[in-house]
Scaffold this motif. Sequence first.
Motif, short mmCIF file in Angstrom:
data_model
loop_
_atom_site.label_atom_id
_atom_site.label_comp_id
_atom_site.label_asym_id
_atom_site.label_seq_id
_atom_site.Cartn_x
_atom_site.Cartn_y
_atom_site.Cartn_z
N VAL A 10 0.87 -1.17 0.00
CA VAL A 10 0.00 0.00 0.00
C VAL A 10 0.90 1.22 0.00
CG1 VAL A 10 -1.81 1.23 1.27
CG2 VAL A 10 -1.72 -1.27 1.34
N PRO A 11 0.69 2.17 -0.90
CA PRO A 11 1.53 3.37 -0.88
C PRO A 11 1.30 4.17 0.40
CG PRO A 11 -0.27 3.62 -2.45
CD PRO A 11 -0.33 2.22 -1.93
N GLU A 12 2.29 4.95 0.78
CA GLU A 12 2.16 5.79 1.97
C GLU A 12 0.91 6.66 1.82
OE1 GLU A 12 4.68 9.15 4.39
OE2 GLU A 12 5.76 7.64 3.24
N GLY A 13 0.07 6.65 2.84
CA GLY A 13 -1.17 7.40 2.80
C GLY A 13 -2.28 6.71 2.03
N GLY A 14 -2.01 5.48 1.55
CA GLY A 14 -3.00 4.73 0.78
C GLY A 14 -4.08 4.13 1.66
N ASP A 15 -5.08 3.57 1.03
CA ASP A 15 -6.25 3.03 1.72
C ASP A 15 -6.17 1.51 1.77
OD1 ASP A 15 -8.74 2.36 2.71
OD2 ASP A 15 -9.83 3.78 1.43
N ALA A 16 -5.57 0.98 2.83
CA ALA A 16 -5.41 -0.47 2.98
C ALA A 16 -6.76 -1.17 3.06
CB ALA A 16 -4.58 -0.78 4.22
N ASP A 17 -7.74 -0.55 3.70
CA ASP A 17 -9.05 -1.18 3.81
C ASP A 17 -9.72 -1.33 2.45
OD1 ASP A 17 -8.79 -1.43 6.57
OD2 ASP A 17 -9.83 0.46 6.97
N ALA A 18 -9.56 -0.34 1.58
CA ALA A 18 -10.13 -0.42 0.23
C ALA A 18 -9.43 -1.52 -0.57
CB ALA A 18 -10.01 0.92 -0.48
N ILE A 19 -8.13 -1.66 -0.40
CA ILE A 19 -7.40 -2.73 -1.09
C ILE A 19 -7.88 -4.09 -0.59
CG2 ILE A 19 -5.12 -3.81 -1.37
CD1 ILE A 19 -3.96 -0.94 -1.46
N GLU A 20 -8.03 -4.22 0.71
CA GLU A 20 -8.50 -5.49 1.27
C GLU A 20 -9.91 -5.82 0.76
OE1 GLU A 20 -7.96 -7.66 5.46
OE2 GLU A 20 -9.02 -5.75 5.59
N ASP A 51 2.34 -5.55 2.37
CA ASP A 51 1.19 -5.28 3.23
C ASP A 51 0.14 -6.38 3.15
OD1 ASP A 51 1.81 -2.59 4.31
OD2 ASP A 51 1.86 -2.05 2.19
N PHE A 52 -0.04 -6.98 1.98
CA PHE A 52 -1.04 -8.03 1.79
C PHE A 52 -0.44 -9.21 1.05
CE2 PHE A 52 -3.77 -4.32 2.22
CZ PHE A 52 -4.73 -4.79 3.09
N VAL A 53 -0.97 -10.40 1.36
CA VAL A 53 -0.61 -11.62 0.65
C VAL A 53 -1.91 -12.26 0.17
CG1 VAL A 53 0.45 -13.90 0.81
CG2 VAL A 53 1.39 -11.99 2.13
N VAL A 54 -1.94 -12.63 -1.10
CA VAL A 54 -3.02 -13.44 -1.64
C VAL A 54 -2.43 -14.83 -1.87
CG1 VAL A 54 -4.60 -13.81 -3.58
CG2 VAL A 54 -4.18 -11.49 -2.73
N TYR A 55 -3.07 -15.84 -1.31
CA TYR A 55 -2.60 -17.21 -1.45
C TYR A 55 -3.73 -18.04 -2.06
CZ TYR A 55 -1.35 -21.99 -0.34
OH TYR A 55 -1.07 -23.33 -0.45
N GLY A 56 -3.43 -18.71 -3.15
CA GLY A 56 -4.44 -19.55 -3.79
C GLY A 56 -3.88 -20.91 -4.16
N PRO A 82 -5.17 0.59 -9.20
CA PRO A 82 -4.82 2.00 -8.97
C PRO A 82 -4.56 2.35 -7.50
CG PRO A 82 -7.15 1.76 -9.53
CD PRO A 82 -6.52 0.41 -9.67
N LEU A 83 -4.87 1.45 -6.58
CA LEU A 83 -4.70 1.73 -5.15
C LEU A 83 -3.40 1.18 -4.58
CD1 LEU A 83 -8.29 0.75 -3.92
CD2 LEU A 83 -7.43 3.05 -4.47
N ARG A 84 -2.85 0.17 -5.23
CA ARG A 84 -1.66 -0.49 -4.70
C ARG A 84 -0.39 0.12 -5.25
NH1 ARG A 84 0.79 -2.78 -9.04
NH2 ARG A 84 -0.50 -3.94 -10.49
N GLU A 85 0.71 -0.23 -4.62
CA GLU A 85 2.01 0.23 -5.10
C GLU A 85 2.72 -0.94 -5.78
OE1 GLU A 85 4.96 3.39 -3.28
OE2 GLU A 85 4.88 1.58 -2.07
N MET A 86 3.23 -1.86 -5.02
CA MET A 86 3.99 -2.98 -5.54
C MET A 86 3.09 -4.22 -5.65
SD MET A 86 5.80 -5.98 -4.05
CE MET A 86 5.38 -5.59 -2.40
N ARG A 87 3.36 -5.03 -6.67
CA ARG A 87 2.71 -6.34 -6.81
C ARG A 87 3.75 -7.31 -7.34
NH1 ARG A 87 0.89 -9.74 -10.70
NH2 ARG A 87 -0.95 -11.00 -10.24
N ILE A 88 3.93 -8.39 -6.63
CA ILE A 88 4.85 -9.45 -7.06
C ILE A 88 4.08 -10.77 -6.96
CG2 ILE A 88 6.97 -10.73 -6.56
CD1 ILE A 88 8.07 -8.14 -5.34
#
Length: 103
Positions: A10-20, A51-56, A82-88
Amino acid sequence: MIRHIVFFSVPEGGDADAIERGLSQLTENPHASVLEIGRNTRTDLYDQKVDFVVYGEFEDDAALAAYRAHPIYEKSTAEVRPLREMRIAADFDSAKAVKTRLP
């Protein structure tokens, strides 16, 4: 079985709840055998960037491809990108994974 793991920040000042909320839609995608979204507990001593992990878990490559082609995946991606910063992301075949110490 294919294991699918994605890390998000989540970028600094980003909305973690919206991403979740956006990621949580993925749990309704019928092509995953297991789908979990977790917030990083930040217990690692060396890196705090995730900040978040998706596991499938998916029966096979075809199930993972169907998951990615499903409208729920597309909707979640459109909301979260558009809400997240990094994705790997990484996928691996559990049947071919190293499960014991190599010589």
